[in-house]
Design an enzyme around this catalytic site. Structure first.
Site, PDB file in Angstrom:
ATOM      1  N   GLY A 267      53.960  -0.651 -28.368  1.00 26.48           N
ATOM      2  CA  GLY A 267      53.737  -0.652 -26.802  1.00 26.48           C
ATOM      3  C   GLY A 267      53.817   0.586 -26.118  1.00 26.48           C
ATOM      4  N   SER A 268      54.050   0.415 -24.990  1.00 27.48           N
ATOM      5  CA  SER A 268      53.968   1.577 -23.948  1.00 27.48           C
ATOM      6  C   SER A 268      55.424   2.638 -24.330  1.00 27.48           C
ATOM      7  CB  SER A 268      54.046   1.317 -22.411  1.00 27.48           C
ATOM      8  OG  SER A 268      55.589   0.650 -22.195  1.00 27.48           O
TER       9      SER A 268
ATOM     10  N   GLY B  94      58.791   1.909 -25.399  1.00 25.82           N
ATOM     11  CA  GLY B  94      59.620   2.764 -26.418  1.00 25.82           C
ATOM     12  C   GLY B  94      61.026   3.556 -26.151  1.00 25.82           C
TER      13      GLY B  94
ATOM     14  N   GLU C  22      55.063   2.959 -31.903  1.00 24.59           N
ATOM     15  CA  GLU C  22      53.651   3.095 -31.986  1.00 24.59           C
ATOM     16  C   GLU C  22      53.433   3.006 -30.534  1.00 24.59           C
ATOM     17  OE1 GLU C  22      51.618   1.096 -34.894  1.00 24.59           O
ATOM     18  OE2 GLU C  22      53.314   1.181 -36.158  1.00 24.59           O
TER      19      GLU C  22
ATOM     20  N   CYS D 260      44.907   0.820 -27.894  1.00 28.51           N
ATOM     21  CA  CYS D 260      45.805   1.929 -27.971  1.00 28.51           C
ATOM     22  C   CYS D 260      44.946   3.419 -28.138  1.00 28.51           C
ATOM     23  CB  CYS D 260      46.961   1.797 -28.896  1.00 28.51           C
ATOM     24  SG  CYS D 260      46.182   1.466 -30.515  1.00 28.51           S
TER      25      CYS D 260
END
Ligand code: NAP
Length: 460
Positions: A207-208, A212, A229, A262
């Site tokens: 995610g963002s 994170g 990630e 992403c």
């Protein structure tokens, strides 16, 4: 009771909602996962692999429901048929390498000693998944984690709230025991409370960067292993390539899925000798999109998943224009742009790194193109970012690409391709894009821990 809601980008209405699970119930679900784990890990690897692939096959049978459901939840046009290609490719690949990836590393096997390093499952793995490729991002961890003998708890994004539920349903219908793979509807506080209470043995968060950070904070002091990630601002660099191929791949990489990838291409540097032609062809390429309702089979560009995400893109583009950037896509070509989730694609030139648009993740169908004079200038610009997921180099000279690749601060170097996860390679990032890695042999290693056996066979 708190509800978790998906507001559809198609019409702005609530498409699906589920009650958020209270903390105590969530704790019990985790306890069940923990109880089930040892028996699951004791099953032969082959059996676990077959069950996971049966779950994947069962999900494929649901294609007629999955595809429109995705369109309603996050706007992906139905003409693209969901995510089955990548979902299946990744599942099949990890299945094919599981035995090799998990086999012990034998150091000595003699009359006197047996010394080896075995791979043990972590235990309960927590997967937190994003909405942008909701099936593919989840399967990257779910499949190898289960194959390796972990049990898995999945918490999916609110925007794609039905995805986790459906995946788990498919796997259970295919024979995976219910406690081995569970989907929980969790709000942020409950998620953080579970993590802080050391409920999990490993967490994979996709995610963002901000998300994170929250997960890392929640896990602080618990020593729980983390795979993060996170976001990207991936560059392309066109040097001496076949121009049509470069335009086709880079523009697709910039705009497919409404730019919500992403590893989407967000900024492109083009050698001055090719710059004018590249820009002209790129504008023509992007102008061909048909923006509209994702349920219409003619639509090639759907709305962004949420009008809030489109607002970020609009703000970044407006800010860049106010600082001197030039927008090359005529808004009249896209009358369906409604100022909300339906957003016309955009190509900006006269951009530079003083603009947020060239530094921060845009995550939309808009890309900036800059002219460069040399490899050194391109390398400096590509590395001028707090992110590092992929970089896409376009050249006929493999040596040149290798030389540049060595200088790049990135997780993956592509030459003459972009925006693709090769399941045989490790998917990983540097800087604020995160740490750890999924897929490949290394993905299996990250979902297991080493256990050393030092066995002396003689007593003398
Ligand atoms: P996000 O807002 O960070 O959410 C990702 C997931 O984390 C969702 O399930 C979300 O749940 C949950 N979450 C976020 N903040 C949380 C918190 N404080 N506590 C507990 N759970 C939390 O990201 P997104 O908007 O879904 O995804 C887009 C981002 O993901 C982009 O930055 C993209 O680059 C990145 N991404 C990276 C990769 C990669 O491989 N590096 C792959 C795909 C996407 P809710 O939805 O309920 O908030």
């Amino acid at each position: 009771m708190t509800m978790i809601r998906c507001v559809s980008p198609v019409d702005g209405e609530v498409y699906a909602e589920r009650p958020a699970m209270p903390l105590e119930m969530a704790r019990q679900a985790v306890a069940h996962a923990r109880l089930a784990q040892k028996a699951w890990a004791r099953r032969p690897l082959d059996e676990r692999v077959k069950l996971v692939l049966a779950g994947v096959a069962r999900l494929n049978e649901m294609v007629d429901e999955v595809v429109p459901e995705l369109a309603w939840q996050m706007g992906r046009p139905v003409r693209y048929g969901g995510e089955f290609k990548g979902f299946n490719e990744r599942s099949n690949y990890v299945a094919s390498i599981a035995a090799d990836a998990l086999k012990p590393l034998v150091v000595e096997e003699s009359d006197r000693f047996e010394r080896r390093i075995a791979r043990e499952p972590h235990g309960v793995v927590f997967v937190i998944a994003p909405w942008n490729y909701p099936y593919m991002t989840a399967i990257n961890t779910v499949a190898p984690a289960l194959m390796a003998g972990n049990t898995v708890i999945l918490k999916h994004a609110s925007q794609t709230i039905l995805v986790g539920e459906r995946m788990v349903r498919a796997f259970i219908e295919a024979g995976v025991p219910a406690d081995v793979f569970q989907n929980l509807f969790l709000d942020h506080d409950t998620t953080a409370a579970l993590i802080a209470a050391k409920s999990f043995d490993f967490i994979n968060f996709t995610g963002s960067v901000e998300g994170g950070r929250s997960i890392e904070r929640a896990a602080a002091g618990t020593f729980t292993g983390l795979g993060l990630e996170l976001g990207g601002k991936d560059p392309g660099y066109v040097m001496d390539a076949d121009l049509d191929a470069a335009v086709d791949t880079l523009m697709d990489g910039a705009t497919y899925n409404s730019g919500q990838c992403c590893c989407g291409i967000e900024r492109i540097y083009v050698h001055e000798s090719l710059y004018d032609a590249f820009v002209e062809k790129s504008v023509a390429w992007v102008s061909n999109y048909k923006l509209g309702n994702p349920l219409d089979p003619e639509t090639t560009l759907g709305p962004m998943a949420n009008k809030r995400f489109a607002a970020t893109v609009r703000n970044q583009v407006a800010d860049a224009i106010s600082k001197g950037a030039k927008a090359l896509i005529d808004p009249k070509l896209f009358p369906q742009d409604d100022g909300g989730a339906y957003l016309a694609p955009q190509v900006l030139v006269d951009v530079d790194h003083s603009m947020e648009f060239m530094r921060e993740e845009t995550f939309g169908p808009a890309v900036g193109i800059m002219k460069v004079k040399s490899d050194a200038e391109a390398i400096e610009l590509m590395n001028d970012s707090r992110y590092g997921l992929t970089a896409s180099l376009w050249t006929k000279d493999a040596e040149r690409a290798a030389r540049i690749g060595r200088e790049l601060e990135t997780g993956t170097v592509f030459m003459n391709r972009a925006d693709y996860l090769d399941p045989a390679l490790c998917w990983t990032g540097v800087k604020e894009t995160g740490r750890g890695g999924s897929l490949s042999v290394l993905g299996f290693h990250n979902l297991t821990r080493p256990k050393s056996y030092h066995l002396k066979k003689v007593t003398a």
